[in-house]
Structures are given as structure tokens and as C-alpha cells.
Write a protein that holds these residues in place. Structure first.
Motif: not given
Length: 76
Positions: A16-21, A25-28
Motif C-alpha cells: 500500500g505504501a509503495k502504491a501511494q509512493g 509509516s506515512e501510509f499508516r
């Protein structure tokens, strides 16, 4: 029933984090912000839907993903 384990949740968070770039921790933090906004929503439909899944509990981002994934049926 979906058989997700902790390592699966870690993988999902990384993907998910990679998909959002962004970092994990930012994705969380993004997910937590979404949870907070949903809990504070004044829309009764949003509140009812959230309570149907989580009751009055504030889920962690991992619990949020797990529960939504487990209880949402996708038609293919």
C-alpha cells in the motif's frame, strides 16, 4: 474467511505504501487519518457503517485493513 497473518499485514502495508509512493509509516498515518475522519463524521450513514464493522472501538490501521478485507465481498 480470509486467513491473514501478521506477516501478511506487514506485506499489505508495504505494498500500500509503495502504491501511494510513501513510506510505511506515512501510509499508516494516512490510514489513521482516514479512521479518525470516519469516526468524527457527522453523516449518520457513515457512522452506522463504521459501527457495523468496529462498534465503538478505534481500530489500528492493520485492524482496519483486516476487517474491511474480511467483511467486504467483492464481485468478480
Amino acid at each position: 474467511m480470509i486467513g491473514l497473518k501478521r506477516r501478511d499485514m506487514n506485506y499489505i502495508m508495504k505494498v500500500g505504501a509503495k502504491a501511494q509512493g510513501v513510506s510505511v509509516s506515512e501510509f499508516r498515518a494516512m490510514l489513521q487519518d482516514t479512521i479518525d475522519k470516519t469516526m468524527e463524521s457527522t453523516d449518520p450513514d457513515v457512522q452506522a457503517n463504521f459501527k457495523r464493522y468496529f462498534g465503538n472501538k478505534r481500530p489500528t490501521p492493520e485492524e482496519y485493513i483486516y476487517t474491511i478485507t474480511k467483511k467486504t465481498k467483492v464481485k468478480v
